[in-house]
Scaffold this motif. Structure first.
Motif, mmCIF file in Angstrom:
data_model
loop_
_atom_site.group_PDB
_atom_site.id
_atom_site.type_symbol
_atom_site.label_atom_id
_atom_site.label_comp_id
_atom_site.label_asym_id
_atom_site.label_seq_id
_atom_site.Cartn_x
_atom_site.Cartn_y
_atom_site.Cartn_z
ATOM 1 N N ILE A 140 -5.649 38.454 81.719
ATOM 2 C CA ILE A 140 -4.314 37.858 81.652
ATOM 3 C C ILE A 140 -3.574 38.522 80.499
ATOM 4 C CG2 ILE A 140 -2.987 35.755 81.193
ATOM 5 C CD1 ILE A 140 -5.273 34.146 82.406
ATOM 6 N N GLY A 141 -2.342 38.948 80.753
ATOM 7 C CA GLY A 141 -1.549 39.581 79.713
ATOM 8 C C GLY A 141 -0.961 38.566 78.741
ATOM 9 N N GLU A 142 -0.455 39.057 77.630
ATOM 10 C CA GLU A 142 0.129 38.179 76.623
ATOM 11 C C GLU A 142 1.343 37.430 77.156
ATOM 12 O OE1 GLU A 142 0.789 40.367 72.994
ATOM 13 O OE2 GLU A 142 -1.209 41.276 73.085
ATOM 14 N N ASN A 143 1.991 37.982 78.171
ATOM 15 C CA ASN A 143 3.134 37.298 78.794
ATOM 16 C C ASN A 143 2.726 36.507 80.035
ATOM 17 O OD1 ASN A 143 2.637 39.341 80.618
ATOM 18 N ND2 ASN A 143 4.719 40.163 80.633
ATOM 19 N N GLY A 144 1.420 36.362 80.247
ATOM 20 C CA GLY A 144 0.933 35.593 81.394
ATOM 21 C C GLY A 144 0.785 36.395 82.665
ATOM 22 N N HIS A 145 0.962 37.715 82.588
ATOM 23 C CA HIS A 145 0.862 38.506 83.821
ATOM 24 C C HIS A 145 -0.590 38.637 84.286
ATOM 25 C CE1 HIS A 145 0.545 42.592 81.437
ATOM 26 N NE2 HIS A 145 -0.666 42.182 81.766
ATOM 27 N N ILE A 146 -0.768 38.860 85.579
ATOM 28 C CA ILE A 146 -2.040 39.319 86.145
ATOM 29 C C ILE A 146 -1.723 40.617 86.883
ATOM 30 C CG2 ILE A 146 -3.316 37.154 86.191
ATOM 31 C CD1 ILE A 146 -2.467 36.691 89.035
ATOM 32 N N ALA A 147 -2.577 41.623 86.692
ATOM 33 C CA ALA A 147 -2.208 43.005 86.980
ATOM 34 C C ALA A 147 -0.894 43.255 86.240
ATOM 35 C CB ALA A 147 -2.146 43.285 88.469
ATOM 36 N N PHE A 148 0.027 44.021 86.828
ATOM 37 C CA PHE A 148 1.308 44.225 86.156
ATOM 38 C C PHE A 148 2.397 43.369 86.790
ATOM 39 C CE2 PHE A 148 0.299 48.517 84.077
ATOM 40 C CZ PHE A 148 0.341 47.979 82.794
ATOM 41 N N ALA A 170 7.832 42.524 76.787
ATOM 42 C CA ALA A 170 6.633 41.893 76.222
ATOM 43 C C ALA A 170 5.375 42.622 76.666
ATOM 44 C CB ALA A 170 6.578 40.422 76.643
ATOM 45 N N CYS A 171 5.350 43.025 77.919
ATOM 46 C CA CYS A 171 4.209 43.772 78.449
ATOM 47 C C CYS A 171 4.100 45.126 77.760
ATOM 48 C CB CYS A 171 4.365 43.944 79.956
ATOM 49 S SG CYS A 171 3.102 44.970 80.713
ATOM 50 N N ARG A 172 5.204 45.814 77.627
ATOM 51 C CA ARG A 172 5.189 47.143 77.008
ATOM 52 C C ARG A 172 4.803 47.050 75.531
ATOM 53 N NH1 ARG A 172 10.171 49.524 77.006
ATOM 54 N NH2 ARG A 172 9.291 51.630 76.985
ATOM 55 N N LEU A 173 5.242 45.991 74.858
ATOM 56 C CA LEU A 173 4.859 45.793 73.459
ATOM 57 C C LEU A 173 3.363 45.530 73.324
ATOM 58 C CD1 LEU A 173 7.877 43.653 72.204
ATOM 59 C CD2 LEU A 173 7.209 45.913 71.343
ATOM 60 N N GLN A 174 2.778 44.830 74.313
ATOM 61 C CA GLN A 174 1.328 44.622 74.295
ATOM 62 C C GLN A 174 0.595 45.952 74.387
ATOM 63 O OE1 GLN A 174 -0.365 41.808 77.142
ATOM 64 N NE2 GLN A 174 -2.289 42.957 77.149
ATOM 65 N N GLN A 175 1.044 46.829 75.273
ATOM 66 C CA GLN A 175 0.388 48.133 75.430
ATOM 67 C C GLN A 175 0.497 48.944 74.130
ATOM 68 O OE1 GLN A 175 -1.224 48.006 78.257
ATOM 69 N NE2 GLN A 175 -0.004 46.184 78.721
ATOM 70 N N LEU A 176 1.648 48.839 73.475
ATOM 71 C CA LEU A 176 1.831 49.512 72.194
ATOM 72 C C LEU A 176 0.907 48.902 71.134
ATOM 73 C CD1 LEU A 176 3.429 51.467 70.336
ATOM 74 C CD2 LEU A 176 5.061 49.591 69.974
ATOM 75 N N GLY A 177 0.858 47.579 71.093
ATOM 76 C CA GLY A 177 0.048 46.882 70.099
ATOM 77 C C GLY A 177 -1.440 47.152 70.230
ATOM 78 N N GLU A 178 -1.895 47.411 71.460
ATOM 79 C CA GLU A 178 -3.313 47.704 71.678
ATOM 80 C C GLU A 178 -3.656 49.155 71.347
ATOM 81 O OE1 GLU A 178 -4.484 46.484 75.598
ATOM 82 O OE2 GLU A 178 -4.184 44.348 75.170
ATOM 83 N N GLY A 179 -2.629 49.944 71.011
ATOM 84 C CA GLY A 179 -2.877 51.301 70.543
ATOM 85 C C GLY A 179 -2.919 52.375 71.601
ATOM 86 N N TRP A 180 -2.435 52.062 72.807
ATOM 87 C CA TRP A 180 -2.500 53.048 73.884
ATOM 88 C C TRP A 180 -1.402 54.109 73.777
ATOM 89 C CZ3 TRP A 180 -7.000 52.642 76.033
ATOM 90 C CH2 TRP A 180 -7.601 51.396 76.185
ATOM 91 N N PHE A 181 -0.316 53.759 73.069
ATOM 92 C CA PHE A 181 0.827 54.667 72.952
ATOM 93 C C PHE A 181 1.303 54.691 71.500
ATOM 94 C CE2 PHE A 181 0.824 53.028 77.275
ATOM 95 C CZ PHE A 181 0.974 54.178 78.039
ATOM 96 N N PRO A 182 1.860 55.836 71.033
ATOM 97 C CA PRO A 182 2.298 55.936 69.639
ATOM 98 C C PRO A 182 3.573 55.168 69.317
ATOM 99 C CG PRO A 182 2.688 58.016 70.793
ATOM 100 C CD PRO A 182 1.891 57.156 71.711
ATOM 101 N N LYS A 216 -1.724 31.890 73.466
ATOM 102 C CA LYS A 216 -0.539 31.256 74.050
ATOM 103 C C LYS A 216 -0.536 31.401 75.565
ATOM 104 C CE LYS A 216 4.514 31.229 73.937
ATOM 105 N NZ LYS A 216 5.741 31.832 73.334
ATOM 106 N N ALA A 217 -0.888 32.590 76.050
ATOM 107 C CA ALA A 217 -0.921 32.810 77.502
ATOM 108 C C ALA A 217 -1.968 31.919 78.160
ATOM 109 C CB ALA A 217 -1.213 34.277 77.807
ATOM 110 N N VAL A 218 -3.096 31.729 77.505
ATOM 111 C CA VAL A 218 -4.148 30.851 78.040
ATOM 112 C C VAL A 218 -3.637 29.414 78.101
ATOM 113 C CG1 VAL A 218 -6.374 29.801 77.489
ATOM 114 C CG2 VAL A 218 -6.110 32.290 77.408
ATOM 115 N N PHE A 219 -3.011 28.962 77.019
ATOM 116 C CA PHE A 219 -2.462 27.602 77.016
ATOM 117 C C PHE A 219 -1.481 27.416 78.162
ATOM 118 C CE2 PHE A 219 0.755 24.490 75.955
ATOM 119 C CZ PHE A 219 -0.005 23.392 75.554
#
Length: 259
Positions: A140-148, A170-182, A216-219
């Motif tokens: 589950i993504g930080e914005n509550g997504h499943i897959a994209f 929010a999804c793109r910021l998660q990908q950045l935060g996980e370190g996949w992109f500079p 938060k997404a889990v809640f």
């Protein structure tokens, strides 16, 4: 923290202390599902997720006793126009983290950089229609997504099994935060994704969600009304879905009120 189990509508929820433990427990469960399918039909069909949340699960899945030569694998999504050689490619991720180690019978990759994206979507949808999925392993993504399937594009009644989606910030910021992109500008704005009906048609769903970033997404998944405002809420309608949480991802839950 003792192990805690409860139901949220039809969704079974299992809480354990650490990410490593939920990875082990989920991997053992998924292996059992695949073994049962192979015993019954001679083959099994599996969907795998990617992302930082799946590291431990995939690490433990490859340690299980599974006849991988009888397993066909699909995956959930891939960035549009991103080559497989890119560090953030989900094809690269799956090959390196598990598939080149276990060598399944077949792997069907979703080619986000296909020259004809509409043809690629149609090709993958046809493949999915031809396979009965025994278990979909998702997060589950930080914005509550499943897959994209981010909230703006999620559709519980989508007529498609695969589509091109626009990723929300929010999804793109998660990908950045996980370190996949500079930088944020390097994160693709579109992706190819299995739709929510494609995920929900799996016979069973294993959803591994560790980490405080997901609290938060889990809640919301367990407490909001079932709607595309939090796409993961739809998991509460699947008859055979399990949500695996660790201490951190369950931090916002009022557990005493839910038991």
């Amino acid at each position: 923290m003792k192990n805690i189990n409860f139901q949220a509508d039809k969704l079974e929820v299992k809480l354990f202390e650490t990410n490593d433990i939920i990875g082990q427990v989920a991997a053992k469960s998924v292996a059992g599902i695949l073994q049962e399918a192979i015993a019954q039909r001679g083959v099994a069909n599996l969907i795998l997720a990617t992302g930082a949340s799946q590291f431990k699960f995939l690490e433990h899945l490859q340690k299980q006793t599974i006849d991988w030569q009888k397993v066909t694998v699909f995956h959930l999504d891939e960035y549009k126009d991103l080559p497989e050689t890119h560090p953030a490619s989900f094809r690269k991720y799956l090959k390196e983290r598990i598939l080149e180690k276990v060598n399944p019978r077949e792997v069907h990759y979703l080619n986000g950089d296909a020259p004809d994206v509409d043809a690629e979507v149609a090709r993958y949808e046809k493949l999915l229609k031809g396979h009965s999925i025994d278990v979909a392993c998702i997060g589950i993504g930080e914005n509550g997504h499943i897959a994209f399937n981010d909230p703006p594009v999620a559709d519980f009644n989508d007529p498609k099994l695969v589509k091109v989606v626009e990723l929300d910030e929010a999804c793109r910021l998660q990908q950045l935060g996980e370190g996949w992109f500079p930088t944020l500008s390097d994160v693709p704005k579109e992706a190819l994704s299995l739709t929510i009906p494609a995920i929900m048609r799996a016979k069973k769903i294993s959803c591994v969600v560790p980490g405080i970033q997901k609290a938060k997404a889990v809640f919301n998944t367990l407490n909001q009304e079932i709607s595309t405002a939090c796409p993961a809420t739809i998991l509460r309608e699947h008859p055979h879905a399990i949500l695996y949480l660790d201490r951190l991802s369950s931090a916002d839950l009022k557990l005493k009120e839910m038991l």
